[in-house]
Design a protein around this motif. Structure first.
Motif, mmCIF file in Angstrom:
data_model
loop_
_atom_site.group_PDB
_atom_site.id
_atom_site.type_symbol
_atom_site.label_atom_id
_atom_site.label_comp_id
_atom_site.label_asym_id
_atom_site.label_seq_id
_atom_site.Cartn_x
_atom_site.Cartn_y
_atom_site.Cartn_z
ATOM 1 N N ILE A 18 -93.421 40.618 -2.306
ATOM 2 C CA ILE A 18 -92.014 40.536 -1.890
ATOM 3 C C ILE A 18 -91.681 39.123 -1.432
ATOM 4 O O ILE A 18 -90.584 38.601 -1.700
ATOM 5 N N ALA A 19 -92.614 38.479 -0.761
ATOM 6 C CA ALA A 19 -92.372 37.117 -0.271
ATOM 7 C C ALA A 19 -92.144 36.146 -1.420
ATOM 8 O O ALA A 19 -91.453 35.130 -1.253
ATOM 9 N N ARG A 20 -92.711 36.454 -2.583
ATOM 10 C CA ARG A 20 -92.555 35.571 -3.744
ATOM 11 C C ARG A 20 -91.311 35.886 -4.576
ATOM 12 O O ARG A 20 -91.010 35.170 -5.533
ATOM 13 N N ARG A 21 -90.616 36.951 -4.226
ATOM 14 C CA ARG A 21 -89.443 37.339 -5.001
ATOM 15 C C ARG A 21 -88.336 36.293 -4.881
ATOM 16 O O ARG A 21 -88.116 35.717 -3.814
ATOM 17 N N GLU A 22 -87.641 36.070 -5.991
ATOM 18 C CA GLU A 22 -86.511 35.144 -5.959
ATOM 19 C C GLU A 22 -85.331 35.758 -5.225
ATOM 20 O O GLU A 22 -84.572 35.043 -4.542
ATOM 21 N N ARG A 23 -85.163 37.066 -5.346
ATOM 22 C CA ARG A 23 -84.037 37.737 -4.699
ATOM 23 C C ARG A 23 -84.465 38.172 -3.307
ATOM 24 O O ARG A 23 -85.439 38.915 -3.156
ATOM 25 N N PRO A 24 -83.782 37.731 -2.269
ATOM 26 C CA PRO A 24 -84.188 38.106 -0.903
ATOM 27 C C PRO A 24 -83.961 39.601 -0.648
ATOM 28 O O PRO A 24 -83.136 40.247 -1.296
ATOM 29 N N VAL A 25 -84.685 40.133 0.328
ATOM 30 C CA VAL A 25 -84.593 41.541 0.703
ATOM 31 C C VAL A 25 -84.183 41.608 2.169
ATOM 32 O O VAL A 25 -84.808 40.976 3.021
ATOM 33 N N ASP A 26 -83.117 42.370 2.465
ATOM 34 C CA ASP A 26 -82.620 42.430 3.836
ATOM 35 C C ASP A 26 -83.541 43.274 4.710
ATOM 36 O O ASP A 26 -84.358 44.073 4.231
ATOM 37 N N ASP A 63 -90.315 46.523 -7.260
ATOM 38 C CA ASP A 63 -89.269 45.580 -7.675
ATOM 39 C C ASP A 63 -88.026 46.316 -8.169
ATOM 40 O O ASP A 63 -86.892 45.928 -7.852
ATOM 41 N N ASP A 67 -84.493 45.804 -6.379
ATOM 42 C CA ASP A 67 -83.368 45.267 -7.154
ATOM 43 C C ASP A 67 -82.175 46.222 -7.102
ATOM 44 O O ASP A 67 -81.026 45.791 -6.937
ATOM 45 N N GLY A 70 -80.448 45.988 -3.817
ATOM 46 C CA GLY A 70 -79.640 44.781 -3.726
ATOM 47 C C GLY A 70 -78.335 44.877 -4.489
ATOM 48 O O GLY A 70 -77.353 44.214 -4.129
#
Length: 633
Positions: A18-26, A63, A67, A70
């Protein structure tokens, strides 16, 4: 390595992922993932843990869920919070479902939107639109052969139209319900086309075999579902291979032993949730896992799959509920119902036994079902219906019938003959569906009015229609109306003239909305007006009766075989209840005072709005019923 160590290890990998994901996670989503991940991890390991790609598949699934979260709109995220604050919202006495085909009832999605004032007039809080996705031309099992889960049939509208309709329904207090047809796709789905073309990735999305060796082995223990269409469980492909098709030859079963199938279908499910769907009807849940040497129905993995889909929803779209469609042995139906699996379930046993009782004029099997097979876990509810888009199958347990000296097989054949109108003196005008001359098996098709006697001009027809709905409205859970039944629409016999539909008698009970009958709904000189007025009155009474919330039911027996009885207790536990007595017989049933001696004499007839003295007894006319507010002594 222990299970706990495996969980901790894999959870750490997920955190890094998750830390490497381009899309942030709230943070709200991370908290929800943290709560659900141990369950999802356990289920995924049980299903796919032996595969070398199991963890990779789980990361892909995470993922997909993140996604989708989001992409969920602010309006739907607020709905998630509202539902979390009131998790029992669907257990309210105000709940009332309606179901229809978009084209048959309203033409298209814009036509459905224009019907919202009528839905509010009727009192709907739940609207199930039958399959409306892109499907093959011609025969497509009423839309249950899906070619694209993300495209609406162009004849009905667009996905944008569906999103807008879902939002407008929600503003009107109506939850949108759609089918999640996840056991199979149509043979025109892109995945199916690629599989047929030899793409190895998509070949593994289905169950395809090069010859008859394994199909023959499987078919030694599976049953034919639609023998009119094809024998067994497999159909031939044009290249000589064989593919699993439980239902129709153009519906190809998905291979859930492949985790990529699960993840792909989870993505389709979350896409629908993000269009504003609040309840997903989980189609054909009993068939989703296959194992050689078994019936390939209701296997343990089917439950694990449903629980895993449930966990994914709790991460990405927690407001959404599942409704189980399991037309199996009554014991198996209840196995699918739990807050962690399907929160809602059709109640096929009560539906079938209501019709059984009306045919036999004997309520004992229905009473037994309410006595022993009605209770559900907290946080769940039945969806009680008189009939649906589908056929009526006699799903009662043979062991229950035997308690009354009834042999299940011959009794089912009698019921088929009765509702087809082959039995002398029958009031019904139904059709056989998928009649198998080799086994004598069949199911029944027909609108409620045609099955109950209105089409035949039987004097008790209207009363039977109202009685059947009164039972569905009073036993608990969510009552469901097939739209058109509230104005007593009859069978559409013209399906026999349509080459695409004549082979499926269920089209008889999917008539086009009758503008004439709906125009008559306030005219009590017409059948439509009388039935509508009575049913609308019951809906109003139900919505004003808190005892009808939830599922709690206490049996109440009388000496009359034709009378079914039960009490719906008040939530405060103070001794108050609503007593329901219903007479399925053709003769008056007099309930003597000693039968109600455990209740105070003063009662209130909720339907008629008048007081009743139980000390004088209760008289139920043929096909009559009462909802009495009572208090225990």
């Amino acid at each position: 390595m222990t299970a706990l160590t495996a969980l901790e290890t894999d959870a750490a990998i997920v955190v890094e992922h998750i830390a490497r994901r381009e899309r942030p996670v709230d943070g709200e989503t991370i908290a929800r993932l943290r709560r659900e991940f141990p369950r999802l991890h356990r289920l995924f390991r049980a299903l796919y843990g032996e595969r070398p790609d199991g963890l990779e598949s789980l990361l892909h699934l995470v993922d997909v869920a993140l996604d989708a979260r989001g992409e969920r709109t602010a309006e739907l995220k607020q709905l998630d919070r509202v539902r979390a604050a009131d998790p029992a919202w669907f257990e309210s006495e105000r709940m009332l479902g309606g179901v229809c085909y978009v084209d048959r009832f309203a033409g298209d999605l814009d036509g459905v939107r224009r019907m919202i004032p009528y839905f509010r007039e009727l009192g709907l809080t739940y609207l199930h639109l039958m399959p409306l996705f892109d499907r093959p031309d011609g025969d497509n099992d009423g839309g249950y052969a899906v070619s694209d889960y993300r495209t609406v049939d162009p004849a009905l509208g667009t996905m944008a139209d569906l999103r807008a309709l879902a939002s407008e329904l929600r503003e009107a207090g109506i939850s949108l319900v759609l089918d999640f047809i996840f056991n199979h796709t149509s043979n025109e789905h892109e995945w199916a086309k690629r599989a047929l073309a030899g793409d190895p990735v998509y070949e593994n999305f289905y169950l395809i075999f090069p010859d008859r060796e394994l199909p023959d082995a499987y078919e030694r223990t599976t049953r034919e579902i639609f023998p009119d269409d094809h024998p067994g469980s497999f159909v031939p492909l044009t290249d000589g291979r064989w593919i699993w098709a439980t239902f129709y030859r153009f519906q190809w079963d998905l291979n859930y032993a492949n985790p990529d199938v699960f993840t792909a279908m989870a993505g389709e499910m979350l896409f629908l949730a993000n269009q504003g769907v609040e309840i997903l009807r989980m189609d054909a849940v009993a068939f989703i896992w296959k194992r050689l040497g078994t019936a390939c129905e209701s296997l343990p993995e089917a439950h694990l799959l449903l629980q895993a889909f449930n966990a994914v929803l709790r991460i990405a779209a927690p407001a959404v509920l599942f409704k189980s469609e399991a037309i199996v042995h009554p014991d198996e139906v209840q196995d699918y119902i739990s807050p962690d699996e399907c929160q809602l379930s059709y109640n096929p046993l009560q539906m079938a036994l209501t019709w059984e009782a009306l045919a036999t004029r004997d309520a004992r099997m229905l009473q037994l079902a309410l006595d022993e097979r009605h209770a559900l876990p907290p946080g769940t509810a039945w969806v009680n219906y008189v009939r649906s888009h589908d056929d009526i199958g006699w799903t009662f347990a043979d062991e229950d019938a035997a308690r009354f000296g009834i042999d299940g097989g011959p009794h089912r054949r009698f019921l088929n003959d009765f509702y087809i109108g082959r039995f002398d003196g029958s009031f019904s005008r139904g059709y056989p569906f998928q009649e198998n001359p080799r086994t004598g098996d069949a199911r029944i098709a027909g609108t409620t009015a045609s099955l109950a006697g209105i089409a035949a001009g039987d004097a008790g027809g209207e009363d039977r229609v109202v009685l059947a709905h009164a039972l569905a409205m009073s036993t608990g859970g969510i009552p469901l109306l097939y739209l058109g039944d509230e104005v007593a629409q009859l069978n559409d016999d013209t399906f026999q003239d349509d080459p695409e539909r004549r082979g499926d008698s269920r089209w008889a009970h999917r008539p086009l909305r009758s503008t004439a009958r709906y125009a008559q709904r306030f005219d009590k000189s017409t059948v439509a007006g009388r039935v509508f007025t009575r049913l609308r009155g019951l809906i109003e009474v139900r919505a004003a009766t808190p005892e009808f919330a939830g599922n709690a039911l206490v049996p109440f027996h009388t000496p009359h075989d034709a009378v079914v009885g039960f009490m719906r207790p008040a939530a405060d536990g103070g001794g108050g209840a609503v007593l329901v007595l219903a007479n399925v017989g053709d003769a008056t049933a007099a309930i003597r005072p000693e039968t109600t001696s455990g209740l105070e004499d003063s009662a209130m007839d909720l339907v008629r709005g008048v007081p009743v003295e139980l000390g004088r007894g209760v008289v139920l006319p043929a096909h009559g019923f009462v909802w009495l507010r009572v208090r225990r002594r």
